[in-house]
Motif scaffolding. Structure first.
Motif, PDB file in Angstrom:
ATOM      1  N   LYS A   1      95.915  80.428 -16.746  1.00  0.00           N
ATOM      2  CA  LYS A   1      94.777  80.840 -17.558  1.00  0.00           C
ATOM      3  C   LYS A   1      93.593  79.905 -17.327  1.00  0.00           C
ATOM      4  O   LYS A   1      93.771  78.691 -17.217  1.00  0.00           O
ATOM      5  CB  LYS A   1      95.162  80.835 -19.043  1.00  0.00           C
ATOM      6  CG  LYS A   1      96.215  81.864 -19.415  1.00  0.00           C
ATOM      7  CD  LYS A   1      96.501  81.820 -20.907  1.00  0.00           C
ATOM      8  CE  LYS A   1      97.542  82.874 -21.290  1.00  0.00           C
ATOM      9  NZ  LYS A   1      97.844  82.851 -22.744  1.00  0.00           N
TER      10      LYS A   1
ATOM     11  N   LYS B   1      83.751  83.071 -24.220  1.00  0.00           N
ATOM     12  CA  LYS B   1      84.737  84.054 -23.796  1.00  0.00           C
ATOM     13  C   LYS B   1      84.308  84.740 -22.504  1.00  0.00           C
ATOM     14  O   LYS B   1      85.136  85.003 -21.621  1.00  0.00           O
ATOM     15  CB  LYS B   1      84.951  85.087 -24.904  1.00  0.00           C
ATOM     16  CG  LYS B   1      85.688  84.544 -26.125  1.00  0.00           C
ATOM     17  CD  LYS B   1      85.888  85.634 -27.162  1.00  0.00           C
ATOM     18  CE  LYS B   1      86.651  85.108 -28.364  1.00  0.00           C
ATOM     19  NZ  LYS B   1      86.834  86.157 -29.406  1.00  0.00           N
ATOM     20  N   LEU B   2      83.010  85.039 -22.390  1.00  0.00           N
ATOM     21  CA  LEU B   2      82.519  85.652 -21.158  1.00  0.00           C
ATOM     22  C   LEU B   2      82.667  84.695 -19.976  1.00  0.00           C
ATOM     23  O   LEU B   2      83.036  85.107 -18.874  1.00  0.00           O
ATOM     24  CB  LEU B   2      81.050  86.046 -21.325  1.00  0.00           C
ATOM     25  CG  LEU B   2      80.770  87.403 -21.971  1.00  0.00           C
ATOM     26  CD1 LEU B   2      79.273  87.625 -22.091  1.00  0.00           C
ATOM     27  CD2 LEU B   2      81.401  88.529 -21.170  1.00  0.00           C
TER      28      LEU B   2
ATOM     29  N   ARG C   1      86.277  84.656 -18.907  1.00  0.00           N
ATOM     30  CA  ARG C   1      86.658  85.887 -18.216  1.00  0.00           C
ATOM     31  C   ARG C   1      86.120  85.923 -16.794  1.00  0.00           C
ATOM     32  O   ARG C   1      86.833  86.281 -15.848  1.00  0.00           O
ATOM     33  CB  ARG C   1      86.140  87.099 -19.000  1.00  0.00           C
ATOM     34  CG  ARG C   1      86.688  88.430 -18.479  1.00  0.00           C
ATOM     35  CD  ARG C   1      86.114  89.584 -19.260  1.00  0.00           C
ATOM     36  NE  ARG C   1      84.710  89.812 -18.911  1.00  0.00           N
ATOM     37  CZ  ARG C   1      83.942  90.733 -19.485  1.00  0.00           C
ATOM     38  NH1 ARG C   1      84.418  91.485 -20.450  1.00  0.00           N
ATOM     39  NH2 ARG C   1      82.684  90.888 -19.104  1.00  0.00           N
ATOM     40  N   HIS C   2      84.849  85.533 -16.617  1.00  0.00           N
ATOM     41  CA  HIS C   2      84.254  85.552 -15.282  1.00  0.00           C
ATOM     42  C   HIS C   2      84.918  84.511 -14.370  1.00  0.00           C
ATOM     43  O   HIS C   2      85.085  84.757 -13.166  1.00  0.00           O
ATOM     44  CB  HIS C   2      82.754  85.294 -15.370  1.00  0.00           C
ATOM     45  CG  HIS C   2      81.980  86.437 -15.969  1.00  0.00           C
ATOM     46  ND1 HIS C   2      82.152  87.736 -15.555  1.00  0.00           N
ATOM     47  CD2 HIS C   2      81.030  86.481 -16.945  1.00  0.00           C
ATOM     48  CE1 HIS C   2      81.353  88.538 -16.238  1.00  0.00           C
ATOM     49  NE2 HIS C   2      80.670  87.797 -17.097  1.00  0.00           N
TER      50      HIS C   2
ATOM     51  N   GLY D   1      88.017  83.513 -14.561  1.00  0.00           N
ATOM     52  CA  GLY D   1      89.316  84.069 -14.195  1.00  0.00           C
ATOM     53  C   GLY D   1      89.205  85.125 -13.116  1.00  0.00           C
ATOM     54  O   GLY D   1      90.033  85.199 -12.197  1.00  0.00           O
ATOM     55  N   GLU D   2      88.169  85.963 -13.194  1.00  0.00           N
ATOM     56  CA  GLU D   2      87.969  86.989 -12.177  1.00  0.00           C
ATOM     57  C   GLU D   2      87.578  86.372 -10.836  1.00  0.00           C
ATOM     58  O   GLU D   2      87.997  86.857  -9.776  1.00  0.00           O
ATOM     59  CB  GLU D   2      86.891  87.969 -12.642  1.00  0.00           C
ATOM     60  CG  GLU D   2      87.308  88.812 -13.853  1.00  0.00           C
ATOM     61  CD  GLU D   2      86.174  89.662 -14.371  1.00  0.00           C
ATOM     62  OE1 GLU D   2      85.025  89.459 -13.897  1.00  0.00           O
ATOM     63  OE2 GLU D   2      86.417  90.514 -15.250  1.00  0.00           O
TER      64      GLU D   2
END
Length: 220
Positions: free
Chosen positions: A138, A175-176, A179-180, A182-183
């Motif tokens: 993560k 959070k954004l 997420r970015h 992780g992508e």
């Protein structure tokens, strides 16, 4: 014969509309002045921070069987804008520029290696290991390297921050950013690097134990 004058009780007189508009403008004006002066008042009285947190309590312990073989450092600029229909941004809306820095680890789960996945010859000079493919962990955001570049909020949003339990919250942009990051990690060679490092580690470890030939492969 005199014609009676009709009065439309449902409509607001023009002078009342004008007064309402003036009152609204003055309210917004004085509220803006109050918000601009308020930070200065806080500095005038001074603030002190006291940490009265209790001791941390251990809730559980888990055995780790994964080998963290590679780690990637990432940075992203998050531009988050929230608009409201029929209201200008100066009244209701926000825009935040946030620099998010974090890491993503790639690991091999050695706990999933079964007895049939390890083969050793009788002389204990040759070993063959079949391991699961490396996976991505993560994303972890680094608070020391992450910060907000700018924050623009409408008047109503600033008023809401004054009465909010968590003013100037950055949870949405954080959070954004996670997420970015992780992508972005999925498009790198982190997992391949993790498998290469794991192979090197196992060959070095088994070589020190007397194994002359070590073969490591990866499968589902």
């Amino acid at each position: 014969m005199t014609t009676p004058i009709r009065r439309d009780r449902g409509r607001m007189p023009r002078w009342a509309k004008a007064v309402s508009a003036v009152v609204l403008v003055l309210a917004v004006f004085f509220a803006g002045i109050w918000l601009s002066v308020l930070p200065g008042l806080k500095d005038l009285f001074g603030t002190e921070t006291h940490d009265r947190s209790g001791p941390a309590l251990l809730q559980s312990i888990q055995d780790m069987s994964r080998y963290d073989a590679a780690s990637g450092n990432f940075q992203i600029v998050v531009d988050l804008e929230k608009d409201t229909k029929y209201l200008p941004d100066a009244v209701r809306g926000s825009r935040t520029l946030y620099v998010g820095a974090g890491t993503v680890d790639a690991y091999v789960d050695l706990g999933k290696v079964g007895e049939d996945d390890v083969r050793v010859n009788e002389e204990r000079t040759s070993a063959t290991l079949k391991l699961p493919h490396a996976r991505l962990g993560k994303p972890a955001l680094d608070p020391d390297r992450s910060y907000a570049v700018s924050k623009q909020r409408g008047l109503l949003d600033r008023l809401g921050d004054l009465f909010s339990d968590n003013p100037n919250s950055e949870q949405a942009v954080q959070k954004l950013a996670v997420r970015h990051i992780g992508e972005a990690a999925k498009d790198t060679e982190l997992t391949r690097r993790a498998e290469t490092n794991t192979t090197r580690m196992l060959k070095g470890l088994l070589g020190s134990l007397g194994f002359e030939k070590v073969k490591v492969s990866y499968g589902n």
